[in-house]
Design a protein around this motif. Structure first.
Motif, PDB file in Angstrom:
ATOM      1  N   ALA A   3      -0.714  -9.030   5.784  1.00 42.53           N
ATOM      2  CA  ALA A   3       0.083  -7.849   6.130  1.00 42.53           C
ATOM      3  C   ALA A   3      -0.082  -6.783   5.059  1.00 42.53           C
ATOM      4  O   ALA A   3      -0.229  -7.085   3.873  1.00 42.53           O
ATOM      5  CB  ALA A   3       1.556  -8.226   6.253  1.00 42.53           C
ATOM      6  N   PHE A   4      -0.087  -5.524   5.509  1.00 46.16           N
ATOM      7  CA  PHE A   4      -0.050  -4.384   4.596  1.00 46.16           C
ATOM      8  C   PHE A   4       1.373  -3.824   4.659  1.00 46.16           C
ATOM      9  O   PHE A   4       1.834  -3.426   5.725  1.00 46.16           O
ATOM     10  CB  PHE A   4      -1.050  -3.318   5.024  1.00 46.16           C
ATOM     11  CG  PHE A   4      -2.475  -3.814   5.043  1.00 46.16           C
ATOM     12  CD1 PHE A   4      -3.191  -3.970   3.861  1.00 46.16           C
ATOM     13  CD2 PHE A   4      -3.108  -4.128   6.239  1.00 46.16           C
ATOM     14  CE1 PHE A   4      -4.501  -4.427   3.877  1.00 46.16           C
ATOM     15  CE2 PHE A   4      -4.416  -4.583   6.272  1.00 46.16           C
ATOM     16  CZ  PHE A   4      -5.115  -4.731   5.082  1.00 46.16           C
ATOM     17  N   ASP A   5       2.080  -3.832   3.532  1.00 41.86           N
ATOM     18  CA  ASP A   5       3.441  -3.312   3.495  1.00 41.86           C
ATOM     19  C   ASP A   5       3.404  -1.884   2.969  1.00 41.86           C
ATOM     20  O   ASP A   5       3.071  -1.646   1.800  1.00 41.86           O
ATOM     21  CB  ASP A   5       4.327  -4.206   2.618  1.00 41.86           C
ATOM     22  CG  ASP A   5       4.661  -5.515   3.333  1.00 41.86           C
ATOM     23  OD1 ASP A   5       4.507  -5.569   4.574  1.00 41.86           O
ATOM     24  OD2 ASP A   5       5.060  -6.488   2.656  1.00 41.86           O
ATOM     25  N   VAL A   6       3.752  -0.952   3.847  1.00 51.02           N
ATOM     26  CA  VAL A   6       3.611   0.467   3.509  1.00 51.02           C
ATOM     27  C   VAL A   6       4.804   0.929   2.677  1.00 51.02           C
ATOM     28  O   VAL A   6       5.952   0.809   3.100  1.00 51.02           O
ATOM     29  CB  VAL A   6       3.490   1.320   4.791  1.00 51.02           C
ATOM     30  CG1 VAL A   6       3.271   2.794   4.420  1.00 51.02           C
ATOM     31  CG2 VAL A   6       2.356   0.813   5.675  1.00 51.02           C
ATOM     32  N   GLN A   7       4.504   1.407   1.487  1.00 53.87           N
ATOM     33  CA  GLN A   7       5.525   1.930   0.580  1.00 53.87           C
ATOM     34  C   GLN A   7       5.627   3.444   0.794  1.00 53.87           C
ATOM     35  O   GLN A   7       5.181   3.949   1.804  1.00 53.87           O
ATOM     36  CB  GLN A   7       5.150   1.608  -0.865  1.00 53.87           C
ATOM     37  CG  GLN A   7       4.658   0.192  -1.077  1.00 53.87           C
ATOM     38  CD  GLN A   7       5.779  -0.824  -1.024  1.00 53.87           C
ATOM     39  OE1 GLN A   7       6.695  -0.782  -1.848  1.00 53.87           O
ATOM     40  NE2 GLN A   7       5.740  -1.720  -0.051  1.00 53.87           N
ATOM     41  N   GLY A   8       6.148   4.114  -0.218  1.00 53.02           N
ATOM     42  CA  GLY A   8       6.362   5.555  -0.093  1.00 53.02           C
ATOM     43  C   GLY A   8       5.081   6.364  -0.051  1.00 53.02           C
ATOM     44  O   GLY A   8       3.981   5.836  -0.220  1.00 53.02           O
TER      45      GLY A   8
ATOM     46  N   VAL B 210       0.840  -1.197   0.000  1.00 53.45           N
ATOM     47  CA  VAL B 210       0.000   0.000   0.000  1.00 53.45           C
ATOM     48  C   VAL B 210       0.873   1.245   0.000  1.00 53.45           C
ATOM     49  O   VAL B 210       2.005   1.221   0.493  1.00 53.45           O
ATOM     50  CB  VAL B 210      -0.933   0.037   1.242  1.00 53.45           C
ATOM     51  CG1 VAL B 210      -1.968  -1.078   1.172  1.00 53.45           C
ATOM     52  CG2 VAL B 210      -0.134  -0.040   2.543  1.00 53.45           C
ATOM     53  N   LYS B 211       0.342   2.318  -0.547  1.00 54.42           N
ATOM     54  CA  LYS B 211       1.002   3.622  -0.431  1.00 54.42           C
ATOM     55  C   LYS B 211       0.692   4.197   0.956  1.00 54.42           C
ATOM     56  O   LYS B 211      -0.253   3.756   1.612  1.00 54.42           O
ATOM     57  CB  LYS B 211       0.446   4.568  -1.514  1.00 54.42           C
ATOM     58  CG  LYS B 211       0.732   4.079  -2.928  1.00 54.42           C
ATOM     59  CD  LYS B 211       2.048   4.661  -3.377  1.00 54.42           C
ATOM     60  CE  LYS B 211       2.631   4.040  -4.636  1.00 54.42           C
ATOM     61  NZ  LYS B 211       1.710   3.649  -5.674  1.00 54.42           N
TER      62      LYS B 211
ATOM     63  N   GLU C  40       5.653   5.089   8.841  1.00 60.20           N
ATOM     64  CA  GLU C  40       6.867   5.294   8.054  1.00 60.20           C
ATOM     65  C   GLU C  40       6.847   4.325   6.875  1.00 60.20           C
ATOM     66  O   GLU C  40       6.461   3.165   7.040  1.00 60.20           O
ATOM     67  CB  GLU C  40       8.099   4.953   8.909  1.00 60.20           C
ATOM     68  CG  GLU C  40       8.425   5.944   9.996  1.00 60.20           C
ATOM     69  CD  GLU C  40       8.773   7.303   9.422  1.00 60.20           C
ATOM     70  OE1 GLU C  40       9.584   7.337   8.465  1.00 60.20           O
ATOM     71  OE2 GLU C  40       8.226   8.308   9.902  1.00 60.20           O
ATOM     72  N   PRO C  41       7.315   4.780   5.714  1.00 58.65           N
ATOM     73  CA  PRO C  41       7.484   3.825   4.625  1.00 58.65           C
ATOM     74  C   PRO C  41       8.385   2.674   5.101  1.00 58.65           C
ATOM     75  O   PRO C  41       9.327   2.895   5.867  1.00 58.65           O
ATOM     76  CB  PRO C  41       8.179   4.649   3.539  1.00 58.65           C
ATOM     77  CG  PRO C  41       7.764   6.057   3.821  1.00 58.65           C
ATOM     78  CD  PRO C  41       7.621   6.157   5.316  1.00 58.65           C
TER      79      PRO C  41
END
Ligand code: C2O
Ligand code: CU
Length: 505
Positions: free
Chosen positions: A350-355, A263-264, A328-329
């Motif tokens: 899981a949601f992996d937070v990108q930029g 995800v962004k 935080e990204p």
């Protein structure tokens, strides 16, 4: 073992451990199957594709959906046999507009098969009165139900309206209702549990202009998420025994085991559906973050309701907005299941937070005006009792198992009714829920206390934990005709916990 013990340790075991407050209970029933397994968060969560209409007219979108046997890559490199709408383990998403009709031709391309008795846990063939449990079924007949749709009776997917292998049926959906997260799934009788389990489910996302004007996250930030569980053998094939909950320890999200989703650092709208046969999910984020509930089964809530955890029983939906800009990204935000018993069922995805990203979405303080319909005083009050009859080994609604030739309730079209839904406590405790076809309702209270969160919105399915009593208020003013109501722990309904009502003048 004597019959009573068979019932207790076979059929009951699995269902009982699905209950949130039931941690002290020993795991009964079948041994947990491990299946091939993959480490959590090692496969990406797919988003099911949106189906294109075959034809569009001024008023109507036409679709054709073919049900067939197929394979899906649930675990990397393994072809798992499934049943699929368009051959897909998670059917394609239908996108519809309020006020614009949809017509779907459902084609049954499953092979012809001889009628048989279902394989059931424990009490399968036991019990003199358990005739229903041993009912014959035509394993490859299909029926399609649009869950949450206000659908004329002949298109509702009543279990009597089967589509035989090689045949097809046209379903008409007027979509005369507000924007909502609906879903379609198989509704054959006795077969619905296995068909759903093997893959016959998909999203049907209904939008309207009022929703569009709100500015909620949209496009690729409006993501349907289908939660369920499953049991696999060592070859990675789905194993299904009706009522045998215990071995279903693999959590699948949009058809993949405990996936990750990139995800962004922005707001997302997740339309979360519990499509499991018997599992209840208690959702929570870690690191802790707010999940803003904006919709329930029947559409948008009147106003957003933030929550730190959300309970969802089979068939229920909740629309959640999560704002990842708080992280935080590089942060991995894990979606947990607080009511899972095994390690493998405590983690969902899981949601992996990108930029960071541009985000013009918002969550307005008011979401829905049309929703605040006053149902008025009740004309009729009914009581519905859902229970497993241990003596007879039957899953009963008001002391009876489903019979297509018996109408259980006659309802006057236009009436407002209060239904008190009771799940008498028993040992071990077994949870149920109640789903009504064709209408949405409001939940008045549970054990005398008002409900919270998404349950304050329009509902078509309500959780009824063991030993609890829930009151709903509903107006039967959509369509006349014959409609089922049932427990949406679909293994229970497959075993008879279903009834029907006729809505008429
Ligand atoms: Cu989702 Cu009668 O079902
Ligand atoms: Cu039930």
């Amino acid at each position: 073992m004597r019959r009573r013990e068979v019932i207790k340790y076979g059929a009951l075991g699995g269902a009982a451990v699905a209950f949130a407050g039931n941690r002290g209970l020993a795991v009964l029933g079948g041994k947990a199957a491990a299946g091939p397994g993959v480490p959590p968060f090692s496969v990406a969560m797919p988003v099911p594709p949106v189906l294109r209409p075959t034809r569009r007219t001024l008023t109507t979108d036409y679709y054709t959906v073919t049900t067939r046997e197929s394979t899906a890559e649930i675990f990397p490199g393994i072809a798992t046999k499934v049943l699929g709408y368009e051959g897909a383990f998670l059917g394609p998403t239908i996108r519809a507009w309020s006020g614009r009709e949809v017509k779907i031709t459902h084609v049954n391309a499953l092979p012809a098969a001889a009628a048989r008795r279902p394989k059931m846990a424990g009490h399968a063939h036991g019990g003199s009165g358990g005739g229903h449990a041993a009912a014959l079924m035509n394993p490859n007949d299909t029926v399609v139900h649009l869950h949450g749709g206000h659908t004329p009776a002949d298109s509702d997917g009543h279990p009597k309206d089967t589509i035989a292998p090689g045949a097809q049926r046209l379903y008409t959906y007027p979509n005369e209702q507000a924007a909502a997260t609906l879903w379609y799934h198989d509704h054959g009788h006795v077969t619905e549990g296995e068909h759903l389990y093997r893959g016959l489910a998909g999203f049907y996302l209904l939008s309207d202009l009022e929703e569009l004007a709100l500015g909620l996250p949209s496009g690729d930030r409006d993501v349907p998420i289908m939660l369920r569980d499953a049991a696999f053998d060592d070859a990675g094939q789905l194993t299904y025994v009706m009522g045998d909950f215990a071995p279903r320890t693999t959590i699948l999200v949009n058809g993949k085991p405990q996936p990750y989703f990139k995800v962004k650092a922005a707001r997302y709208r997740f339309r979360v559906l519990n499509a499991a046969n018997e599992r209840v999910f208690g959702l929570r984020l870690d690191p802790a973050a707010e999940m803003v509930q904006v919709g329930s089964d029947g559409g948008l809530l009147a106003a957003p309701i933030p929550a730190s955890s959300v309970l969802l029983s089979p068939g229920e939906r909740v629309d959640l907005v999560i704002d990842f800009s708080a992280f935080e990204p590089g942060t991995r935000v894990v979606l947990h299941n607080d009511v899972g018993r095994e390690d493998s069922t405590k983690t969902v995805m899981a949601f992996d937070v990108q930029g960071p990203a541009r985000d013009h979405s918002r969550v307005p303080r008011r979401l829905r005006r049309r929703g605040e319909v006053e149902l008025g005083a009740a004309d009729v009050t009914r009581r519905i009792v859902m229970t497993l009859n241990l003596e007879l080994g039957r899953w009963e609604m008001d002391g009876k198992v489903f019979d297509m030739d018996r109408i259980d309730q006659y309802i006057r079209f236009g009436d407002t009714e209060i239904w008190q839904v009771d799940n008498p406590g028993m040992n071990p405790p077994i949870p149920h829920n109640l789903h009504l076809h064709g209408v949405h309702f409001q939940v008045l209270d549970r054990d005398g206390k008002p409900v919270e969160g998404h349950e304050t919105g329009w509902k078509d399915t309500v959780y009824v934990a063991a030993g609890s009593s829930v009151r709903i208020k509903v107006r039967f003013d959509r369509h006349k005709g014959l409609y089922p109501y049932h427990c949406h722990f679909v293994d229970h309904s497959s075993m008879g916990m279903m009834a029907q009502m006729e809505i008429r003048d």
